[in-house]
Scaffold this motif. Sequence first.
Motif, PDB file in Angstrom:
ATOM      1  N   LEU A  59      19.548  37.733  14.626  1.00 36.99           N
ATOM      2  CA  LEU A  59      18.461  37.813  15.603  1.00 36.99           C
ATOM      3  C   LEU A  59      18.059  36.421  16.087  1.00 36.99           C
ATOM      4  N   ALA A  60      17.957  35.481  15.152  1.00 34.94           N
ATOM      5  CA  ALA A  60      17.557  34.129  15.532  1.00 34.94           C
ATOM      6  C   ALA A  60      18.589  33.482  16.455  1.00 34.94           C
ATOM      7  N   ARG A  61      19.881  33.639  16.097  1.00 33.87           N
ATOM      8  CA  ARG A  61      20.930  33.054  16.936  1.00 33.87           C
ATOM      9  C   ARG A  61      20.973  33.735  18.299  1.00 33.87           C
ATOM     10  N   GLY A  62      20.790  35.057  18.313  1.00 37.55           N
ATOM     11  CA  GLY A  62      20.818  35.795  19.567  1.00 37.55           C
ATOM     12  C   GLY A  62      19.659  35.426  20.481  1.00 37.55           C
ATOM     13  N   ASP A  63      18.465  35.282  19.903  1.00 38.27           N
ATOM     14  CA  ASP A  63      17.306  34.878  20.702  1.00 38.27           C
ATOM     15  C   ASP A  63      17.537  33.499  21.315  1.00 38.27           C
ATOM     16  N   ALA A  64      18.084  32.580  20.520  1.00 43.34           N
ATOM     17  CA  ALA A  64      18.334  31.227  21.025  1.00 43.34           C
ATOM     18  C   ALA A  64      19.379  31.243  22.140  1.00 43.34           C
ATOM     19  N   ALA A  65      20.422  32.054  21.972  1.00 46.17           N
ATOM     20  CA  ALA A  65      21.464  32.148  22.998  1.00 46.17           C
ATOM     21  C   ALA A  65      20.898  32.731  24.284  1.00 46.17           C
ATOM     22  N   ARG A  66      20.048  33.733  24.149  1.00 42.90           N
ATOM     23  CA  ARG A  66      19.429  34.337  25.329  1.00 42.90           C
ATOM     24  C   ARG A  66      18.600  33.301  26.094  1.00 42.90           C
ATOM     25  N   GLU A  67      17.790  32.530  25.376  1.00 39.63           N
ATOM     26  CA  GLU A  67      16.982  31.500  26.026  1.00 39.63           C
ATOM     27  C   GLU A  67      17.867  30.461  26.710  1.00 39.63           C
ATOM     28  N   GLU A  68      18.971  30.103  26.069  1.00 35.43           N
ATOM     29  CA  GLU A  68      19.880  29.124  26.657  1.00 35.43           C
ATOM     30  C   GLU A  68      20.511  29.653  27.934  1.00 35.43           C
ATOM     31  N   LEU A  69      20.903  30.924  27.932  1.00 31.82           N
ATOM     32  CA  LEU A  69      21.507  31.518  29.122  1.00 31.82           C
ATOM     33  C   LEU A  69      20.504  31.596  30.271  1.00 31.82           C
ATOM     34  N   LEU A  70      19.263  31.894  29.958  1.00 30.82           N
ATOM     35  CA  LEU A  70      18.241  31.893  31.005  1.00 30.82           C
ATOM     36  C   LEU A  70      18.046  30.482  31.559  1.00 30.82           C
ATOM     37  N   ARG A  71      18.026  29.491  30.676  1.00 33.63           N
ATOM     38  CA  ARG A  71      17.863  28.099  31.118  1.00 33.63           C
ATOM     39  C   ARG A  71      19.016  27.672  32.020  1.00 33.63           C
ATOM     40  N   LEU A  72      20.206  28.251  31.761  1.00 34.42           N
ATOM     41  CA  LEU A  72      21.386  27.912  32.544  1.00 34.42           C
ATOM     42  C   LEU A  72      21.515  28.757  33.810  1.00 34.42           C
ATOM     43  N   GLY A  73      20.494  29.576  34.091  1.00 34.03           N
ATOM     44  CA  GLY A  73      20.512  30.380  35.311  1.00 34.03           C
ATOM     45  C   GLY A  73      21.449  31.570  35.255  1.00 34.03           C
ATOM     46  N   GLN A  74      21.552  32.199  34.080  1.00 30.33           N
ATOM     47  CA  GLN A  74      22.441  33.344  33.887  1.00 30.33           C
ATOM     48  C   GLN A  74      21.657  34.555  33.376  1.00 30.33           C
TER      49      GLN A  74
END
Length: 210
Positions: A59-74
């Motif tokens: 869950l922690a890794r997935g939440d971080a990946a989701r935030e990163e993808l949003l930051r990258l405009g995805q």
Amino acid sequence: ILRALVTSLAYAGRPTEAIDAADRAVAAGRDADRPIDAARAVVALMHPLALLGRIDEALARGDAAREELLRLGQPKLAARADINLANLRKASGDAEGARRHLERARIALADEPVMVAHLDNALGEARWLCDDLDGSRTAFLAALEHFRGAGDRFATAMVEGNLADLAAREGRLQDALARFASARAALDRDDAPAQKARIAAEEAEVLALL
């Protein structure tokens, strides 16, 4: 290639090897200055972590990946992370958390009707677990309308089965049996023995109540 290998190994029941492949995929993405690919590899990593019972880490890794993808405009790739997060939260008993992830993903993927239909079915299940039976029915019916219109018999049967279970929970046992009959009919031409067995078992419970 490494990201695809993660999924293959996880489904083959080899989670430790899948995690190793995911770590290499993340490193390769970062080395190549491709942060989107690195984040997608982290999303793939959630599955093998969950297989090993490392739910909190997944869950922690997935939440971080989701935030990163949003930051990258995805936002659409972030929505797919939301779907994985929803599955994990539902499996761990957090139905309300699963519902939030699914509703967020549905907004991001609103222009993809097939994904919306699958999300509506998943939302129906999550809302049911949250005791929102009216919301559950609305979501299931929306999914059913799409799958019937698309001629997807297997998906239609799955949603009919969910509507049958919902009707049984509400005490509408005759409606439940009618839904089970529709689900069976949708599967008549498909080779889906596991799904047929699940429907038969659930229908038997309703017959026993009657």
